[in-house]
Write a protein that holds these residues in place. Structure first.
Motif, PDB file in Angstrom:
ATOM      1  N   ILE A   6       6.624 -28.170  11.974  1.00 59.83           N
ATOM      2  CA  ILE A   6       7.975 -28.033  10.513  1.00 59.83           C
ATOM      3  C   ILE A   6       6.958 -26.749   9.911  1.00 59.83           C
ATOM      4  CG2 ILE A   6       7.518 -28.789   8.848  1.00 59.83           C
ATOM      5  CD1 ILE A   6       7.454 -31.695   9.201  1.00 59.83           C
ATOM      6  N   GLY A   7       8.723 -26.160   9.867  1.00 62.08           N
ATOM      7  CA  GLY A   7       7.966 -24.569   8.892  1.00 62.08           C
ATOM      8  C   GLY A   7       8.856 -24.782   7.928  1.00 62.08           C
ATOM      9  N   HIS A   8       8.106 -24.026   6.775  1.00 59.97           N
ATOM     10  CA  HIS A   8       8.330 -23.862   5.810  1.00 59.97           C
ATOM     11  C   HIS A   8       8.708 -22.591   5.318  1.00 59.97           C
ATOM     12  CE1 HIS A   8       7.927 -27.910   5.071  1.00 59.97           C
ATOM     13  NE2 HIS A   8       6.905 -27.851   5.017  1.00 59.97           N
ATOM     14  N   ILE A   9       9.680 -21.994   5.036  1.00 57.02           N
ATOM     15  CA  ILE A   9      10.184 -20.626   5.193  1.00 57.02           C
ATOM     16  C   ILE A   9      10.837 -19.211   4.335  1.00 57.02           C
ATOM     17  CG2 ILE A   9      11.928 -19.000   6.447  1.00 57.02           C
ATOM     18  CD1 ILE A   9      11.951 -21.634   9.096  1.00 57.02           C
ATOM     19  N   SER A  10      10.858 -18.236   3.725  1.00 58.00           N
ATOM     20  CA  SER A  10      10.426 -17.702   2.739  1.00 58.00           C
ATOM     21  C   SER A  10      11.766 -15.961   3.013  1.00 58.00           C
ATOM     22  CB  SER A  10       9.565 -17.543   1.652  1.00 58.00           C
ATOM     23  OG  SER A  10       9.816 -18.695   0.741  1.00 58.00           O
ATOM     24  N   VAL A  11      12.699 -16.066   3.268  1.00 58.48           N
ATOM     25  CA  VAL A  11      13.281 -15.677   4.143  1.00 58.48           C
ATOM     26  C   VAL A  11      13.306 -14.227   2.662  1.00 58.48           C
ATOM     27  CG1 VAL A  11      15.540 -14.252   4.735  1.00 58.48           C
ATOM     28  CG2 VAL A  11      14.753 -16.877   4.933  1.00 58.48           C
ATOM     29  N   ARG A  12      12.842 -12.983   3.710  1.00 54.85           N
ATOM     30  CA  ARG A  12      12.629 -11.142   2.931  1.00 54.85           C
ATOM     31  C   ARG A  12      14.457 -10.641   3.191  1.00 54.85           C
ATOM     32  NH1 ARG A  12       7.697 -12.074   4.536  1.00 54.85           N
ATOM     33  NH2 ARG A  12       8.050  -9.928   5.641  1.00 54.85           N
ATOM     34  N   ASP A  13      14.579 -10.864   4.791  1.00 55.58           N
ATOM     35  CA  ASP A  13      15.439  -9.474   5.014  1.00 55.58           C
ATOM     36  C   ASP A  13      16.702 -10.423   5.881  1.00 55.58           C
ATOM     37  OD1 ASP A  13      16.532  -7.750   6.925  1.00 55.58           O
ATOM     38  OD2 ASP A  13      15.514  -6.661   7.130  1.00 55.58           O
ATOM     39  N   ALA A  14      17.033 -10.488   5.140  1.00 52.37           N
ATOM     40  CA  ALA A  14      18.316 -11.918   5.800  1.00 52.37           C
ATOM     41  C   ALA A  14      19.001 -11.428   6.633  1.00 52.37           C
ATOM     42  CB  ALA A  14      19.645 -11.690   5.420  1.00 52.37           C
ATOM     43  N   ALA A  15      19.068 -10.240   7.320  1.00 53.59           N
ATOM     44  CA  ALA A  15      19.572  -9.651   8.678  1.00 53.59           C
ATOM     45  C   ALA A  15      18.134  -9.875  10.229  1.00 53.59           C
ATOM     46  CB  ALA A  15      19.679  -8.322   8.650  1.00 53.59           C
ATOM     47  N   ARG A  16      17.539  -9.801   9.306  1.00 55.47           N
ATOM     48  CA  ARG A  16      16.093 -10.117  10.583  1.00 55.47           C
ATOM     49  C   ARG A  16      15.843 -11.231  10.710  1.00 55.47           C
ATOM     50  NH1 ARG A  16      11.745  -5.531   9.513  1.00 55.47           N
ATOM     51  NH2 ARG A  16      12.933  -3.552  10.955  1.00 55.47           N
ATOM     52  N   TRP A  17      16.073 -11.945   9.884  1.00 56.27           N
ATOM     53  CA  TRP A  17      16.200 -13.124   9.944  1.00 56.27           C
ATOM     54  C   TRP A  17      17.133 -14.208  10.954  1.00 56.27           C
ATOM     55  CZ3 TRP A  17      12.532 -16.715   9.970  1.00 56.27           C
ATOM     56  CH2 TRP A  17      12.528 -18.101  10.196  1.00 56.27           C
ATOM     57  N   ALA A  18      18.016 -13.552  10.920  1.00 56.04           N
ATOM     58  CA  ALA A  18      19.554 -13.782  11.825  1.00 56.04           C
ATOM     59  C   ALA A  18      19.097 -13.365  12.991  1.00 56.04           C
ATOM     60  CB  ALA A  18      20.879 -13.235  10.589  1.00 56.04           C
ATOM     61  N   GLU A  19      18.410 -12.373  14.074  1.00 54.89           N
ATOM     62  CA  GLU A  19      18.473 -12.190  14.529  1.00 54.89           C
ATOM     63  C   GLU A  19      17.507 -12.228  15.389  1.00 54.89           C
ATOM     64  OE1 GLU A  19      16.208  -8.673  17.164  1.00 54.89           O
ATOM     65  OE2 GLU A  19      16.671  -8.539  15.039  1.00 54.89           O
ATOM     66  N   GLU A  82       7.681 -12.003  11.462  1.00 56.39           N
ATOM     67  CA  GLU A  82       6.768 -11.449  10.226  1.00 56.39           C
ATOM     68  C   GLU A  82       7.569 -10.463   9.197  1.00 56.39           C
ATOM     69  OE1 GLU A  82       3.515 -10.529  12.752  1.00 56.39           O
ATOM     70  OE2 GLU A  82       2.498 -12.968  12.667  1.00 56.39           O
ATOM     71  N   ALA A  83       8.359  -9.756  10.195  1.00 51.90           N
ATOM     72  CA  ALA A  83       9.120  -8.673   9.588  1.00 51.90           C
ATOM     73  C   ALA A  83      10.575  -9.418   8.459  1.00 51.90           C
ATOM     74  CB  ALA A  83      10.060  -7.948   9.955  1.00 51.90           C
ATOM     75  N   ALA A  84      11.257 -10.422   8.863  1.00 54.50           N
ATOM     76  CA  ALA A  84      12.149 -11.146   8.092  1.00 54.50           C
ATOM     77  C   ALA A  84      11.732 -11.941   6.956  1.00 54.50           C
ATOM     78  CB  ALA A  84      12.798 -12.163   9.322  1.00 54.50           C
ATOM     79  N   ALA A  85      10.399 -12.744   7.231  1.00 57.04           N
ATOM     80  CA  ALA A  85      10.162 -13.940   6.371  1.00 57.04           C
ATOM     81  C   ALA A  85       8.879 -14.258   6.355  1.00 57.04           C
ATOM     82  CB  ALA A  85      10.891 -15.573   6.743  1.00 57.04           C
ATOM     83  N   ASP A  86       8.468 -15.260   5.368  1.00 52.84           N
ATOM     84  CA  ASP A  86       6.608 -14.939   5.210  1.00 52.84           C
ATOM     85  C   ASP A  86       7.031 -16.629   5.646  1.00 52.84           C
ATOM     86  OD1 ASP A  86       5.750 -13.129   3.663  1.00 52.84           O
ATOM     87  OD2 ASP A  86       7.250 -14.281   2.290  1.00 52.84           O
ATOM     88  N   VAL A  87       6.081 -17.076   6.451  1.00 53.09           N
ATOM     89  CA  VAL A  87       6.940 -18.386   7.550  1.00 53.09           C
ATOM     90  C   VAL A  87       5.279 -19.297   7.566  1.00 53.09           C
ATOM     91  CG1 VAL A  87       7.634 -19.722   9.488  1.00 53.09           C
ATOM     92  CG2 VAL A  87       8.352 -17.778   8.931  1.00 53.09           C
ATOM     93  N   MET A  88       5.143 -21.172   7.681  1.00 54.94           N
ATOM     94  CA  MET A  88       4.385 -21.877   7.787  1.00 54.94           C
ATOM     95  C   MET A  88       4.903 -22.297   9.064  1.00 54.94           C
ATOM     96  SD  MET A  88       3.003 -23.987   7.483  1.00 54.94           S
ATOM     97  CE  MET A  88       3.902 -26.064   6.845  1.00 54.94           C
TER      98      MET A  88
END
Length: 96
Positions: A6-19, A82-88
């Protein structure tokens, strides 16, 4: 026994997260992983949940989760994550 990631996610950079998201599926196939759920939080009904998104993956067992997470293919994606989001990320043993 199946195991779940299970991953909980807060996206900071949508383009990097999409990649990152576009590249993860190729790392999962050899470990027998199946995407069960991906979605955005609608409402917190009890307690605190700071992350807006959640993902749930099912693996054949905990060893498969560990193998996937330690694999060179997935490790190469961690800097993007790590550049795109805070992920647990947390793994769980299932009972069915």
């Amino acid at each position: 026994m199946p195991a779940y990631l299970i991953g909980h996610i807060s996206v900071r950079d949508a383009a990097r997260w999409a990649e990152y998201r576009s590249r993860v599926p190729a790392t999962l196939a050899r470990w027998g992983a199946e995407l069960l759920f991906r979605g955005r939080r609608a409402e917190v009904l009890s307690g605190e949940q700071p992350h807006a998104e959640t993902v749930v993956l099912r693996f054949p067992d905990l060893a498969s989760i560990d193998g996937w997470h330690r694999s060179a293919e997935y490790q190469a994606l961690i800097p993007i994550r790590e550049a795109a989001a805070d992920v647990m990320l947390a793994s769980y043993e299932g009972d069915g």
